[in-house]
Scaffold this motif. Structure first.
Motif, short mmCIF file in Angstrom:
data_model
loop_
_atom_site.label_atom_id
_atom_site.label_comp_id
_atom_site.label_asym_id
_atom_site.label_seq_id
_atom_site.Cartn_x
_atom_site.Cartn_y
_atom_site.Cartn_z
N UNK A 107 43.54 25.10 46.34
CA UNK A 107 42.31 25.77 46.78
C UNK A 107 42.58 27.25 47.07
N UNK A 108 43.71 27.55 47.70
CA UNK A 108 44.05 28.94 48.00
C UNK A 108 44.25 29.76 46.74
N UNK A 109 44.91 29.17 45.74
CA UNK A 109 45.13 29.89 44.47
C UNK A 109 43.79 30.16 43.78
N UNK A 110 42.95 29.14 43.70
CA UNK A 110 41.65 29.32 43.05
C UNK A 110 40.81 30.38 43.77
N UNK A 111 40.83 30.34 45.09
CA UNK A 111 40.07 31.32 45.86
C UNK A 111 40.64 32.73 45.70
N UNK A 112 41.97 32.86 45.70
CA UNK A 112 42.59 34.17 45.52
C UNK A 112 42.29 34.75 44.14
N UNK A 113 42.42 33.95 43.11
CA UNK A 113 42.17 34.43 41.74
C UNK A 113 40.70 34.79 41.56
N UNK A 114 39.82 33.96 42.06
CA UNK A 114 38.39 34.24 41.93
C UNK A 114 38.02 35.51 42.69
N UNK A 115 38.52 35.63 43.90
CA UNK A 115 38.21 36.81 44.73
C UNK A 115 38.76 38.08 44.09
N UNK A 116 40.02 38.06 43.70
CA UNK A 116 40.62 39.27 43.11
C UNK A 116 40.04 39.58 41.73
N UNK A 117 39.70 38.55 40.99
CA UNK A 117 39.13 38.77 39.67
C UNK A 117 37.72 39.34 39.73
N UNK A 118 36.95 38.88 40.69
CA UNK A 118 35.55 39.28 40.78
C UNK A 118 35.35 40.55 41.61
N UNK A 119 36.05 40.67 42.75
CA UNK A 119 35.76 41.75 43.70
C UNK A 119 36.89 42.76 43.84
N UNK A 120 37.71 42.94 42.82
CA UNK A 120 38.74 43.98 42.89
C UNK A 120 38.83 44.66 41.52
N UNK A 121 39.69 45.66 41.44
CA UNK A 121 39.89 46.38 40.19
C UNK A 121 40.90 45.70 39.28
N UNK A 122 41.44 44.56 39.68
CA UNK A 122 42.47 43.89 38.89
C UNK A 122 41.92 43.24 37.64
N UNK A 123 40.76 42.63 37.75
CA UNK A 123 40.25 41.82 36.65
C UNK A 123 40.90 40.44 36.70
N UNK A 124 40.38 39.53 35.89
CA UNK A 124 40.84 38.15 35.98
C UNK A 124 42.26 37.93 35.43
N UNK A 125 42.65 38.64 34.39
CA UNK A 125 43.99 38.43 33.81
C UNK A 125 45.08 38.78 34.82
N UNK A 126 45.01 39.99 35.39
CA UNK A 126 46.02 40.38 36.38
C UNK A 126 45.89 39.57 37.66
N UNK A 127 44.67 39.15 38.00
CA UNK A 127 44.49 38.29 39.18
C UNK A 127 45.16 36.94 38.96
N UNK A 128 45.06 36.40 37.76
CA UNK A 128 45.72 35.12 37.46
C UNK A 128 47.23 35.29 37.50
N UNK A 129 47.74 36.35 36.90
CA UNK A 129 49.19 36.60 36.93
C UNK A 129 49.66 36.78 38.37
N UNK A 130 48.96 37.59 39.15
CA UNK A 130 49.32 37.80 40.54
C UNK A 130 49.19 36.54 41.36
N UNK A 131 48.19 35.74 41.09
CA UNK A 131 48.02 34.47 41.80
C UNK A 131 49.11 33.49 41.48
N UNK A 132 49.53 33.46 40.21
CA UNK A 132 50.61 32.55 39.82
C UNK A 132 51.92 32.97 40.48
N UNK A 133 52.19 34.25 40.48
CA UNK A 133 53.43 34.75 41.07
C UNK A 133 53.39 34.57 42.58
N UNK A 134 52.25 34.85 43.17
CA UNK A 134 52.11 34.78 44.63
C UNK A 134 52.30 33.36 45.14
N UNK A 135 51.87 32.36 44.41
CA UNK A 135 51.94 30.97 44.86
C UNK A 135 53.21 30.25 44.46
N UNK A 136 54.12 30.90 43.73
CA UNK A 136 55.37 30.22 43.33
C UNK A 136 56.21 29.85 44.49
#
Length: 136
Positions: A107-136
């Motif tokens: 749930x935390x990963x999905x929320x982080x990726x959705x939040x960063x993808x939608x409401x930041x300058x990262x976009x979804x691709x970098x948000x997914x990469x950052x979310x994957x790295x962050x949750x390892x």
């Protein structure tokens, strides 16, 4: 005919060190693509109030994940018994903690990726990469 094989015991410190080896490269990649900067911008409300709520929720679930992870690592010290992770479902404490840990990660990963993808300058691709790295 050989008897049942004794499970190999690994000290909790060795288990922790093996897991902590993933933190350094993941932290560097997260820093390189700017996930932490955008996450803090979002937490401070610079990317909108709904983004702030999502970032706070993701951060809270991330903190929950870390606390539960350390609790599992420290269980042998706290309880005085070595945990057998092969039969974790039959151990009431481990069963509850692992289910909560799994839920907080997903749930935390999905929320982080959705939040960063939608409401930041990262976009979804970098948000997914950052979310994957962050949750390892």
């Amino acid at each position: 005919m050989a008897g049942p094989e004794t499970p190999k015991r690994i000290a909790w410190a060795a288990r922790a060190a093996r897991q902590l080896k993933l933190i350094l490269p993941g932290g560097l990649l997260t820093y390189y693509i700017g996930v932490l900067e955008e996450f803090w911008r979002t937490i401070h409300g610079l990317n909108g109030p709904l983004g702030r709520t999502g970032a706070l929720g993701a951060g809270g679930l991330g903190l929950t994940t870390v606390i539960l992870f350390f609790y599992i690592l420290l269980m042998p010290i706290l309880t005085g018994e070595e945990s057998d992770f092969r039969v974790w479902r039959q151990t009431p404490t481990l069963s509850a903690v692992i289910h909560l840990l799994t839920a907080s990660i997903v749930i935390g990963w999905l929320l982080a990726v959705t939040t960063l993808g939608q409401w930041s300058n990262l976009g979804y691709i970098r948000a997914i990469i950052g979310g994957m790295v962050h949750r390892c």
